[in-house]
Design a protein around this motif. Structure first.
Motif, PDB file in Angstrom:
ATOM      1  N   GLY A 299       0.761  -1.239   0.000  1.00 26.66           N
ATOM      2  CA  GLY A 299       0.000   0.000   0.000  1.00 26.66           C
ATOM      3  C   GLY A 299       0.794   1.294   0.000  1.00 26.66           C
ATOM      4  O   GLY A 299       0.206   2.365   0.085  1.00 26.66           O
ATOM      5  N   MET A 300       2.140   1.222  -0.079  1.00 18.26           N
ATOM      6  CA  MET A 300       2.907   2.466  -0.045  1.00 18.26           C
ATOM      7  C   MET A 300       4.328   2.265  -0.553  1.00 18.26           C
ATOM      8  O   MET A 300       4.811   1.150  -0.649  1.00 18.26           O
ATOM      9  CB  MET A 300       2.960   3.025   1.369  1.00 18.26           C
ATOM     10  N   THR A 301       4.959   3.383  -0.854  1.00 18.17           N
ATOM     11  CA  THR A 301       6.384   3.398  -1.151  1.00 18.17           C
ATOM     12  C   THR A 301       7.068   4.050   0.037  1.00 18.17           C
ATOM     13  O   THR A 301       6.733   5.176   0.425  1.00 18.17           O
ATOM     14  CB  THR A 301       6.682   4.198  -2.428  1.00 18.17           C
ATOM     15  N   TYR A 302       8.018   3.339   0.644  1.00 15.64           N
ATOM     16  CA  TYR A 302       8.732   3.793   1.831  1.00 15.64           C
ATOM     17  C   TYR A 302      10.149   4.135   1.405  1.00 15.64           C
ATOM     18  O   TYR A 302      10.794   3.351   0.707  1.00 15.64           O
ATOM     19  CB  TYR A 302       8.738   2.661   2.862  1.00 15.64           C
ATOM     20  N   THR A 303      10.648   5.292   1.805  1.00 24.13           N
ATOM     21  CA  THR A 303      12.005   5.701   1.456  1.00 24.13           C
ATOM     22  C   THR A 303      12.943   5.404   2.613  1.00 24.13           C
ATOM     23  O   THR A 303      12.775   5.926   3.717  1.00 24.13           O
ATOM     24  CB  THR A 303      12.063   7.194   1.101  1.00 24.13           C
ATOM     25  N   VAL A 304      13.928   4.546   2.366  1.00 25.21           N
ATOM     26  CA  VAL A 304      14.925   4.169   3.366  1.00 25.21           C
ATOM     27  C   VAL A 304      16.083   5.152   3.305  1.00 25.21           C
ATOM     28  O   VAL A 304      16.517   5.560   2.223  1.00 25.21           O
ATOM     29  CB  VAL A 304      15.448   2.731   3.111  1.00 25.21           C
ATOM     30  N   ILE A 305      16.583   5.526   4.477  1.00 22.89           N
ATOM     31  CA  ILE A 305      17.747   6.400   4.596  1.00 22.89           C
ATOM     32  C   ILE A 305      18.973   5.520   4.775  1.00 22.89           C
ATOM     33  O   ILE A 305      18.991   4.639   5.640  1.00 22.89           O
ATOM     34  CB  ILE A 305      17.631   7.324   5.822  1.00 22.89           C
ATOM     35  N   ALA A 306      20.012   5.772   3.982  1.00 19.01           N
ATOM     36  CA  ALA A 306      21.276   5.052   4.135  1.00 19.01           C
ATOM     37  C   ALA A 306      22.384   6.051   4.448  1.00 19.01           C
ATOM     38  O   ALA A 306      22.490   7.097   3.810  1.00 19.01           O
ATOM     39  CB  ALA A 306      21.615   4.280   2.868  1.00 19.01           C
TER      40      ALA A 306
END
Length: 127
Positions: free
Chosen positions: A43-50
């Motif tokens: 249900g979503m696009t999640y942006t991961v921080i690296a």
């Protein structure tokens, strides 16, 4: 150094909940050099921080009444820790839930108003 995602009591993840994820991503990637990677989740696009090779947090695509960072703390058992927090005077903002591929988590407000999420991560897949 121990893995914070496997160490009870360790801060292990940070999320920025805001009303303008695009602006936040641009600001922090420019300021700190963080890498950003979009992940498709149900249900979503999640942006991961690296930060280099280390995945340290994310920008969920949810609006927030007041922008805030939400710290996650690894715990040995989310459900029992939520019950203990409740007994110690915490308000449970989000009851324990399972997130496939991540683990079991809950969010609480401590007796002085601090907000923290608790997470028991899924065991890493065997190679």
């Amino acid at each position: 150094m121990s893995n914070p995602m496997q160490t009870h009591g360790a801060f292990s993840w940070m999320e920025l909940h805001s009303g303008d994820g695009a602006k936040a991503k641009e600001f922090y990637s420019s300021l700190l050099g963080w890498g950003l990677e979009d992940m498709e989740m149900p249900g979503m696009t999640y942006t991961v921080i690296a930060n280099g090779d280390d995945k340290i947090g994310g920008f969920p695509p949810m609006a927030a009444d007041a922008p805030r960072w939400l710290p996650y703390v690894t715990v040995d058992d989310v459900d029992s820790r939520v019950e203990k927090a409740r007994a110690l005077g915490a308000t449970i903002a989000a009851e324990p839930m399972s997130v496939p591929g991540v683990g079991r988590m809950a969010t609480l407000i401590d007796p002085v108003g601090g907000v923290v999420a608790l997470n028991t991560y899924e065991a890493p897949a065997e190679s």
